[in-house]
Design an enzyme around this catalytic site. Structure first.
Site, PDB file in Angstrom:
ATOM      1  N   SER A   1       9.366 -40.908 -22.951  1.00 42.95           N
ATOM      2  CA  SER A   1      10.279 -41.825 -21.994  1.00 42.95           C
ATOM      3  C   SER A   1       9.964 -43.193 -21.757  1.00 42.95           C
ATOM      4  CB  SER A   1      10.122 -41.211 -20.296  1.00 42.95           C
ATOM      5  OG  SER A   1      10.482 -39.830 -20.432  1.00 42.95           O
TER       6      SER A   1
ATOM      7  N   GLU B   1       9.367 -45.536 -23.921  1.00 40.10           N
ATOM      8  CA  GLU B   1      10.270 -46.018 -25.008  1.00 40.10           C
ATOM      9  C   GLU B   1      11.757 -46.261 -24.776  1.00 40.10           C
ATOM     10  OE1 GLU B   1       7.707 -43.735 -26.276  1.00 40.10           O
ATOM     11  OE2 GLU B   1       6.620 -45.502 -26.579  1.00 40.10           O
TER      12      GLU B   1
ATOM     13  N   ILE C   1       6.110 -34.904 -16.924  1.00 40.70           N
ATOM     14  CA  ILE C   1       5.557 -33.700 -16.314  1.00 40.70           C
ATOM     15  C   ILE C   1       4.168 -34.040 -16.167  1.00 40.70           C
ATOM     16  CG2 ILE C   1       5.132 -31.214 -16.361  1.00 40.70           C
ATOM     17  CD1 ILE C   1       7.518 -31.168 -18.363  1.00 40.70           C
TER      18      ILE C   1
ATOM     19  N   HIS D   1      -1.379 -40.281 -17.119  1.00 40.08           N
ATOM     20  CA  HIS D   1      -0.307 -41.009 -17.873  1.00 40.08           C
ATOM     21  C   HIS D   1       0.974 -40.893 -16.917  1.00 40.08           C
ATOM     22  CE1 HIS D   1      -0.202 -42.833 -21.840  1.00 40.08           C
ATOM     23  NE2 HIS D   1       0.743 -42.207 -22.040  1.00 40.08           N
TER      24      HIS D   1
ATOM     25  N   ARG E   1      15.526 -27.353 -13.850  1.00 38.29           N
ATOM     26  CA  ARG E   1      16.640 -28.640 -13.657  1.00 38.29           C
ATOM     27  C   ARG E   1      17.223 -28.578 -15.058  1.00 38.29           C
ATOM     28  NH1 ARG E   1      12.615 -28.787 -10.075  1.00 38.29           N
ATOM     29  NH2 ARG E   1      12.423 -30.057  -8.372  1.00 38.29           N
TER      30      ARG E   1
HETATM   31  N1  INI Z   1       6.336 -39.169 -22.269  1.00 39.22           N
HETATM   32  C1  INI Z   1       7.414 -38.325 -21.777  1.00 39.22           C
HETATM   33  O1  INI Z   1       8.419 -38.490 -21.884  1.00 39.22           O
HETATM   34  N2  INI Z   1       6.965 -37.224 -20.903  1.00 39.22           N
HETATM   35  C2  INI Z   1       5.843 -37.105 -20.478  1.00 39.22           C
HETATM   36  O2  INI Z   1       5.446 -36.157 -19.795  1.00 39.22           O
HETATM   37  C3  INI Z   1       4.492 -37.508 -20.956  1.00 39.22           C
HETATM   38  N3  INI Z   1       3.266 -37.701 -20.791  1.00 39.22           N
HETATM   39  O3  INI Z   1       2.963 -36.919 -19.881  1.00 39.22           O
HETATM   40  O4  INI Z   1       2.375 -38.370 -21.540  1.00 39.22           O
HETATM   41  C4  INI Z   1       4.865 -38.962 -22.122  1.00 39.22           C
HETATM   42  N4  INI Z   1       4.266 -39.625 -22.747  1.00 39.22           N
HETATM   43  C5  INI Z   1       4.549 -40.380 -23.992  1.00 39.22           C
HETATM   44  C6  INI Z   1       4.749 -41.807 -23.598  1.00 39.22           C
HETATM   45  O5  INI Z   1       6.360 -41.678 -23.196  1.00 39.22           O
HETATM   46  C7  INI Z   1       5.025 -42.695 -24.736  1.00 39.22           C
HETATM   47  O6  INI Z   1       6.010 -41.908 -25.873  1.00 39.22           O
HETATM   48  C8  INI Z   1       3.682 -42.738 -25.507  1.00 39.22           C
HETATM   49  O7  INI Z   1       2.756 -43.385 -24.619  1.00 39.22           O
HETATM   50  C9  INI Z   1       3.740 -43.903 -26.752  1.00 39.22           C
HETATM   51  O8  INI Z   1       4.167 -45.250 -26.319  1.00 39.22           O
END
Ligand code: INI
Length: 158
Positions: free
Chosen positions: A61, A63, A87, A93, A132
């Site tokens: 998400s 990106e 989640i 994070h 959902r």
């Molecule tokens: N990305 C998500 O879409 N959902 C998550 O729950 C998530 N968690 O929990 O870490 C997540 N992390 C990855 C992030 O979006 C990036 O792709 C990554 O940090 C690389 O930039």
């Protein structure tokens, strides 16, 4: 007085881009299915050739805003839909990703003038996200409807 409101049947001239995150794809794949089902049943041509709909996959998400920005600025699409699932679990994070994607998506819409539908689930558990995304209802369907409404509304505004 003029009242502006979007319709769900003015789909012939709409081109829509969907940006979907692979992270938690058990959830995001279901959101995408629901979204495509909604758009197809409202007359959006989802066939590969001369399609009204393109899909871009991103790693997570975080990106989503960058790719949504590129697609919105291309001039090719009247609406961009974003789909993701963040989640909480145990990771700090969560707050970082949620803050970036929500502010980023809002900024893309404002900067480009192209409506961007915020279809990123933010839940405490995988169970809540799955509920959902099809177990109870599928919010992907709602995001499709909101895209049609916003595309139609924006076309009708002065
Ligand atoms: N990305 C998500 O879409 N959902 C998550 O729950 C998530 N968690 O929990 O870490 C997540 N992390 C990855 C992030 O979006 C990036 O792709 C990554 O940090 C690389 O930039």
């Amino acid at each position: 007085m003029t009242v502006f409101e979007g319709r769900f049947t003015d789909t012939a001239s709409l081109r829509i881009a969907v940006v979907v995150a692979r992270f938690n794809d058990l959830v995001t794949g279901k959101l995408l299915s629901g979204c495509l089902d909604c758009l197809g049943r409202h007359g959006i041509d989802t066939d590969a050739a001369a399609s009204q709909l393109d899909v871009a996959w991103v790693p997570g998400s975080f990106e989503i805003p960058l790719v949504a920005q590129r697609l919105a600025a291309s001039g090719r699409y009247q609406v961009v839909i974003t789909l993701g699932a963040v989640i909480r679990g145990d990771t700090p994070h969560f707050d970082v990703v949620v803050a970036e994607v929500s502010k980023g998506v809002a900024a893309v819409a404002r900067d480009t003038g192209v409506p961007v539908i915020f279809g990123v689930l933010t839940t405490d558990t995988l169970q809540q996200a799955l509920e959902r995304a099809g177990i109870k209802s599928n919010l992907g369907w709602s995001y499709g409807l909101q895209a049609l409404e916003m595309g139609s509304l924006m076309a009708s505004l002065p």
